[in-house]
Design a protein around this motif. Structure first.
Motif, short mmCIF file in Angstrom:
data_model
loop_
_atom_site.label_atom_id
_atom_site.label_comp_id
_atom_site.label_asym_id
_atom_site.label_seq_id
_atom_site.Cartn_x
_atom_site.Cartn_y
_atom_site.Cartn_z
N UNK A 36 36.05 34.51 46.86
CA UNK A 36 35.51 33.77 48.01
C UNK A 36 34.62 32.61 47.59
N UNK A 37 34.13 32.64 46.37
CA UNK A 37 33.23 31.60 45.87
C UNK A 37 33.98 30.54 45.06
N UNK A 38 35.29 30.67 44.96
CA UNK A 38 36.11 29.75 44.17
C UNK A 38 37.00 28.90 45.09
N UNK A 39 37.34 27.71 44.62
CA UNK A 39 38.28 26.87 45.34
C UNK A 39 39.70 27.40 45.16
N UNK A 40 40.64 26.86 45.94
CA UNK A 40 42.03 27.28 45.81
C UNK A 40 42.58 27.03 44.42
N UNK A 41 42.25 25.87 43.85
CA UNK A 41 42.71 25.56 42.50
C UNK A 41 42.13 26.49 41.47
N UNK A 42 40.86 26.84 41.65
CA UNK A 42 40.22 27.78 40.72
C UNK A 42 40.83 29.17 40.84
N UNK A 43 41.14 29.60 42.06
CA UNK A 43 41.77 30.90 42.24
C UNK A 43 43.11 30.96 41.52
#
Length: 221
Positions: A121-128
């Motif tokens: 939940x604390x990450x962006x889509x790209x980071x996920x």
């Protein structure tokens, strides 16, 4: 439905499957990765006829030899990025100390080790998606299957993800097979397989250079 199709997917190359919706892209990927049983024909990988195996042996084969990257990330929200990446190693019986080191290394490879303490939940889509790639990579698999890995990402993050997959292909000598609707990715591929109505209508090798690879068998369907 996949029909009249025989393909060989080789290591050390990024291969993308493309085609219109309903052409059978994801079905073919699922068959080649041991997730969907074909009605007829066979799939061979690493010298094993996948669909001649029982379910337990097939599960073990995927666990030991395959990494998966999905469109929806498939991360556990209650776990940190580091814990998500380390999780598959528990099922392989890897010690907690080794699992920690391997997860850290995999996250470093995708550029996310400084954010490894964060939850999805604390990450962006790209980071996920980069966490998902690290999770696939942590097992050192011979084969990585990616189903629409950039469809939920913007242009910048899509470029980062496809470059990561290309680098994994080169540096690890892995067989990386992906499905995509994104035309921006095609220039990064070593090979593009185009499907229509469940059949291969075009199989194009790009001008990307070949790279040294492991002795890794192909998959045939």
């Amino acid at each position: 439905m996949i029909k009249n199709t025989t393909i060989e997917v080789v290591p050390g190359k990024l291969t993308l499957i493309v085609g219109p919706s309903g052409s059978g892209k994801s079905t073919l990927l699922s068959m080649l990765s041991g997730l969907l049983r074909p009605d007829q024909g066979e799939v061979r990988a690493l010298g094993v006829n996948l669909w001649a195996q029982n379910e337990n042996a097939l599960d073990r084969f995927r666990l030991e030899h395959c990494g998966f990257v999905f469109q929806g990330f498939n991360l556990f929200n209650a776990l940190t990025a580091h814990e998500n990446v380390a999780l598959p190693l528990q099922y392989l019986g890897v010690s907690s100390t080794e699992a920690h080191q391997r997860a850290k290394k995999a996250l470093q490879e995708v550029g996310l080790e400084p954010r490894s303490h964060l939850r999805p939940a604390e990450l962006s889509g790209g980071e996920k998606q980069r966490v998902a790639i690290a999770r696939a990579l942590v097992k050192n698999p011979e084969m990585i299957f990616a189903d629409e890995p950039t469809s939920a990402l913007d242009k910048v993050n899509g470029e980062i993800v496809i470059e990561l997959l290309k680098r994994i292909t080169r540096d690890h000598g892995a067989t990386v097979l992906g499905v995509t609707h994104d035309p921006r990715l095609l220039s990064h591929a070593d090979r593009v397989i185009e499907l229509e109505d469940g059949e291969v209508v075009r199989d194009t090798a790009t001008t990307a250079p070949n790279h040294p690879s492991k002795d890794n068998p192909h998959a045939t369907s």
